[in-house]
Design a protein around this motif. Structure first.
Motif, short mmCIF file in Angstrom:
data_model
loop_
_atom_site.label_atom_id
_atom_site.label_comp_id
_atom_site.label_asym_id
_atom_site.label_seq_id
_atom_site.Cartn_x
_atom_site.Cartn_y
_atom_site.Cartn_z
N GLU A 3 -115.04 25.70 -56.89
CA GLU A 3 -113.71 26.33 -56.87
C GLU A 3 -112.95 26.05 -58.17
N GLU A 14 -124.07 30.09 -53.16
CA GLU A 14 -125.27 30.51 -52.42
C GLU A 14 -126.53 30.15 -53.20
N GLY A 56 -114.24 34.92 -60.74
CA GLY A 56 -113.49 35.20 -59.53
C GLY A 56 -114.19 34.66 -58.29
N PRO A 57 -113.57 34.88 -57.15
CA PRO A 57 -114.12 34.38 -55.88
C PRO A 57 -115.54 34.86 -55.59
N SER A 58 -115.85 36.08 -55.94
CA SER A 58 -117.19 36.61 -55.69
C SER A 58 -118.24 35.85 -56.50
N ALA A 59 -117.94 35.59 -57.76
CA ALA A 59 -118.88 34.84 -58.59
C ALA A 59 -119.07 33.43 -58.06
N SER A 81 -126.63 37.07 -60.29
CA SER A 81 -125.86 38.22 -60.74
C SER A 81 -124.38 38.00 -60.42
N ILE A 82 -123.60 37.63 -61.45
CA ILE A 82 -122.18 37.35 -61.24
C ILE A 82 -121.27 38.23 -62.10
N GLY A 83 -121.83 39.04 -62.97
CA GLY A 83 -121.03 39.91 -63.82
C GLY A 83 -120.86 39.36 -65.22
N ARG A 118 -118.72 32.42 -54.96
CA ARG A 118 -119.51 32.52 -53.73
C ARG A 118 -120.99 32.69 -54.05
N ARG A 119 -121.31 33.55 -54.98
CA ARG A 119 -122.72 33.78 -55.34
C ARG A 119 -123.34 32.54 -55.97
#
Length: 63
Positions: free
Chosen positions: A40, A58, A49-52, A15-17, A54-55
């Motif tokens: 990156e 992971e 973005g950074p959140s996507a 789930s990244i948007g 990071r996910r």
């Protein structure tokens, strides 16, 4: 005017948007395995973005 189908907020189970999913698909990526080694680098894509990132990192580590 062409209607763009809704590609949803999930990319290969992560789930990244919607904007990030669309950006990855438009760039030719079809799965987490297709992504570049340096996640990156995806920050250059409009919508990722950074959140996507990071996910996705992971998810890659968990697989």
């Amino acid at each position: 005017m062409a209607v763009v189908p809704d590609r949803g907020p999930v990319f290969d189970g992560v789930s990244i948007g919607r904007p990030a999913t669309g950006a990855l698909l438009d760039a030719g990526f079809g799965s987490v395995a297709d992504l570049p080694e340096r996640l990156e680098d995806l920050l250059e894509l409009h919508g990722v973005g950074p959140s996507a990132v990071r996910r996705l990192a992971e998810a890659r580590a968990a697989r």
